[in-house]
Design a protein around this motif. Structure first.
Motif, mmCIF file in Angstrom:
data_model
loop_
_atom_site.group_PDB
_atom_site.id
_atom_site.type_symbol
_atom_site.label_atom_id
_atom_site.label_comp_id
_atom_site.label_asym_id
_atom_site.label_seq_id
_atom_site.Cartn_x
_atom_site.Cartn_y
_atom_site.Cartn_z
ATOM 1 N N CYS A 1 0.925 -1.635 0.195
ATOM 2 C CA CYS A 1 0.078 -0.169 -0.026
ATOM 3 C C CYS A 1 1.202 1.069 0.213
ATOM 4 C CB CYS A 1 -0.977 -0.269 1.082
ATOM 5 S SG CYS A 1 -2.287 1.704 1.352
ATOM 6 N N VAL A 2 0.727 1.879 -0.920
ATOM 7 C CA VAL A 2 1.643 2.687 -1.067
ATOM 8 C C VAL A 2 0.525 4.378 -1.476
ATOM 9 C CG1 VAL A 2 3.551 2.307 -1.725
ATOM 10 C CG2 VAL A 2 2.223 2.503 -3.829
ATOM 11 N N GLY A 3 1.074 5.327 -1.712
ATOM 12 C CA GLY A 3 0.755 7.262 -2.190
ATOM 13 C C GLY A 3 1.816 7.729 -2.406
ATOM 14 N N ILE A 4 3.070 7.133 -3.292
ATOM 15 C CA ILE A 4 3.920 7.390 -4.308
ATOM 16 C C ILE A 4 3.800 7.782 -5.297
ATOM 17 C CG2 ILE A 4 6.007 6.996 -2.229
ATOM 18 C CD1 ILE A 4 6.289 4.567 -3.550
ATOM 19 N N PRO A 5 4.482 8.213 -6.383
ATOM 20 C CA PRO A 5 4.242 8.433 -7.596
ATOM 21 C C PRO A 5 4.536 7.377 -8.470
ATOM 22 C CG PRO A 5 5.357 10.365 -6.857
ATOM 23 C CD PRO A 5 5.829 8.795 -6.213
ATOM 24 N N TRP A 6 3.809 6.841 -9.566
ATOM 25 C CA TRP A 6 3.429 5.669 -9.962
ATOM 26 C C TRP A 6 5.028 5.184 -10.504
ATOM 27 C CZ3 TRP A 6 -1.154 4.928 -9.507
ATOM 28 C CH2 TRP A 6 -2.479 5.811 -9.556
ATOM 29 N N ALA A 7 5.835 6.015 -10.972
ATOM 30 C CA ALA A 7 7.356 5.382 -11.504
ATOM 31 C C ALA A 7 8.154 4.563 -10.329
ATOM 32 C CB ALA A 7 8.314 5.979 -11.510
ATOM 33 N N GLU A 8 7.931 4.832 -8.538
ATOM 34 C CA GLU A 8 8.130 4.346 -7.446
ATOM 35 C C GLU A 8 7.424 3.714 -7.548
ATOM 36 O OE1 GLU A 8 8.906 7.655 -4.824
ATOM 37 O OE2 GLU A 8 9.534 9.528 -6.806
ATOM 38 N N SER A 9 5.788 3.770 -7.198
ATOM 39 C CA SER A 9 5.450 2.612 -6.228
ATOM 40 C C SER A 9 5.792 1.261 -7.530
ATOM 41 C CB SER A 9 4.102 2.721 -7.349
ATOM 42 O OG SER A 9 3.324 4.227 -6.567
ATOM 43 N N HIS B 1 -3.236 5.010 -2.956
ATOM 44 C CA HIS B 1 -4.503 6.589 -2.335
ATOM 45 C C HIS B 1 -4.097 7.832 -3.236
ATOM 46 C CE1 HIS B 1 -0.756 5.876 1.898
ATOM 47 N NE2 HIS B 1 -1.789 4.948 1.137
ATOM 48 N N TRP B 2 -4.499 6.874 -4.977
ATOM 49 C CA TRP B 2 -3.947 8.685 -5.851
ATOM 50 C C TRP B 2 -5.793 7.508 -6.342
ATOM 51 C CZ3 TRP B 2 -6.315 8.409 -10.575
ATOM 52 C CH2 TRP B 2 -5.961 9.930 -11.473
ATOM 53 N N PRO B 3 -7.055 8.017 -5.865
ATOM 54 C CA PRO B 3 -7.228 9.923 -6.529
ATOM 55 C C PRO B 3 -7.644 9.902 -4.442
ATOM 56 C CG PRO B 3 -9.092 9.787 -7.884
ATOM 57 C CD PRO B 3 -7.529 7.976 -7.559
ATOM 58 N N ASP B 4 -8.207 9.066 -4.237
ATOM 59 C CA ASP B 4 -8.334 9.291 -2.637
ATOM 60 C C ASP B 4 -7.570 10.831 -1.782
ATOM 61 O OD1 ASP B 4 -10.529 9.137 -1.010
ATOM 62 O OD2 ASP B 4 -8.907 8.479 0.242
ATOM 63 N N ASP B 5 -6.318 10.656 -1.885
ATOM 64 C CA ASP B 5 -5.383 11.810 -1.539
ATOM 65 C C ASP B 5 -5.304 13.098 -2.336
ATOM 66 O OD1 ASP B 5 -4.569 11.567 -3.778
ATOM 67 O OD2 ASP B 5 -2.545 10.569 -2.992
ATOM 68 N N ARG B 6 -6.204 13.167 -3.294
ATOM 69 C CA ARG B 6 -6.746 15.077 -3.882
ATOM 70 C C ARG B 6 -7.844 14.957 -3.430
ATOM 71 N NH1 ARG B 6 -3.742 17.990 -4.595
ATOM 72 N NH2 ARG B 6 -3.650 18.680 -6.690
ATOM 73 N N VAL B 7 -8.763 13.851 -3.153
ATOM 74 C CA VAL B 7 -10.242 13.842 -2.924
ATOM 75 C C VAL B 7 -10.293 14.328 -1.630
ATOM 76 C CG1 VAL B 7 -12.502 12.995 -2.426
ATOM 77 C CG2 VAL B 7 -11.422 12.527 -5.057
ATOM 78 N N ASP B 8 -9.378 14.098 -0.362
ATOM 79 C CA ASP B 8 -9.135 14.303 1.011
ATOM 80 C C ASP B 8 -9.018 15.734 1.210
ATOM 81 O OD1 ASP B 8 -11.219 12.278 1.387
ATOM 82 O OD2 ASP B 8 -10.092 10.634 1.842
ATOM 83 N N SER B 9 -8.244 16.230 0.233
ATOM 84 C CA SER B 9 -7.062 17.332 0.588
ATOM 85 C C SER B 9 -8.255 18.565 1.143
ATOM 86 C CB SER B 9 -6.208 17.689 -0.568
ATOM 87 O OG SER B 9 -6.892 17.938 -1.965
ATOM 88 N N GLY B 10 -9.580 18.524 0.406
ATOM 89 C CA GLY B 10 -10.314 19.593 0.820
ATOM 90 C C GLY B 10 -10.239 20.847 -0.313
ATOM 91 N N ASN B 11 -8.951 20.733 -0.978
ATOM 92 C CA ASN B 11 -8.920 21.939 -1.704
ATOM 93 C C ASN B 11 -8.737 21.556 -3.414
ATOM 94 O OD1 ASN B 11 -6.174 20.657 -1.940
ATOM 95 N ND2 ASN B 11 -4.695 22.326 -0.972
#
Length: 327
Positions: A165-173, A188-198
């Motif tokens: 389970c990771v939230g790092i860029p695709w190449a690193e994943s 984690h993408w795109p949930d990390d963007r959805v939950d950012s609130g902005n």
């Protein structure tokens, strides 16, 4: 724009299970059409508007279908478990957290151009409520983070798989994908963007177009499909609440704010007195919760997020299930 009359009559005349299949098939037909890279925001907004009458129907005349979704509609967790059990070694699952039907075209139509075979592509429903932890628990994990560093144990629906389970860029994943015959990666993408609130729906639509057509994303897919068939799927979707109408009735707005704050779900309890209802009490395998029904928002002291999830609307509960392979 109104709900097609023939579709409304079908839903009304069918059993709950048949009605949910009709609803999901219609949503898929709207969202799975190709999108051109030069107009992602325009196309996403068009599809958002096109499904508005369906959400309105399910929040008014058809609201009694929601309590039956868990038992009648095809659940994504059950589909994943079944797919895994029917295959042998050489399986992979990529869970993109909060991936909705909006993002389906980028994967579905890019894959054949890049040499992949789409073995199947369909739509299922989330757990109830449409949140990360209920999905994880339904698959036998304590929570999403349990998959980190192969720490999920053996009592889950993917026996024999190495997990990450990771939230790092695709190449690193991609570097985390080993040569093990079975692999499950939760990103984690795109949930990390959805939950950012902005982040708005428009900005996320542009980002999704860039991310899901990038060389790095498809390099990750290539690693996962090396010697394996791959399912790309999601745990829940998200609602574009920034485009929802504001609840104008003062009593209703006050009730929603006091009950749900700036969210879409709350602990069990009595629902409001209105018919059609503003919210529903849902008894599911994951407990009793109250969920906001349909496309509505309200004024909240803390502000209301433009994107969120956990309530009862099509884009929150409808999940893609895309199976890919390559030579």
């Amino acid at each position: 724009m109104a709900l097609p009359l023939g579709l409304a009559r079908r839903i009304q005349s069918e059993t709950p299970g048949e009605a949910w299949r009709t609803i999901l098939d219609y949503a898929w037909s709207v969202c799975a059409e190709p999108i051109t890279i030069d107009s992602p925001t325009k196309e996403v907004m068009r599809r958002e508007r096109e499904l508005h009458p369906l959400d309105l129907y399910l929040a008014t005349a058809g609201y009694d279908l929601w309590p039956q979704m868990e038992s009648c509609a095809p659940r994504n967790t059950q589909a994943l478990a079944s797919w895994w059990s029917q295959g042998g070694p050489g399986r992979a699952v990529l869970i993109l957290d909060a991936l909705s039907l909006r993002e389906v075209p980028w994967i579905l139509h890019a894959a054949p151009k890049l040499g992949y075979t789409v073995q199947s592509a369909r739509v299922h429903v989330s757990e109830m409520p449409g949140e990360t932890t209920p999905f994880a628990k339904a698959l036998g994990f304590a929570q999403r983070s349990s998959l980190e560093s192969n720490g999920a144990g053996s009592g889950h629906c993917f026996p024999g798989a190495k997990t990450e389970c990771v939230g790092i860029p695709w190449a690193e994943s991609a570097a985390y994908v080993t040569s093990d015959p079975d692999f499950v990666l939760w990103h984690h993408w795109p949930d990390d963007r959805v939950d950012s609130g902005n982040v708005s729906l428009e900005s996320l639509a542009k980002e999704a177009a860039q991310q899901l057509t990038s060389k790095d994303f498809w390099h990750l897919v290539q690693r996962l499909t090396t010697g394996r068939r791959l399912v790309i799927t999601s745990d829940h979707g998200y609602a574009a609440t920034g485009h929802f109408p504001l609840t104008e009735d003062e009593d209703q707005a006050r009730y929603l704010q006091q009950t749900f704050k700036s969210g879409r779900l709350a602990n069990g309890g009595n629902t409001g007195p209105w018919i059609p209802p503003l919210d529903l009490q849902i008894q599911s395998e994951h407990g009793t919760r109250r969920l906001v029904l349909g496309r509505r928002k309200w004024k909240s002291p803390g502000g209301y997020p433009a994107l969120t999830h956990g309530g009862l609307s099509i884009f929150e509960v409808a999940l893609p299930f895309i199976e890919l392979s390559r030579p």
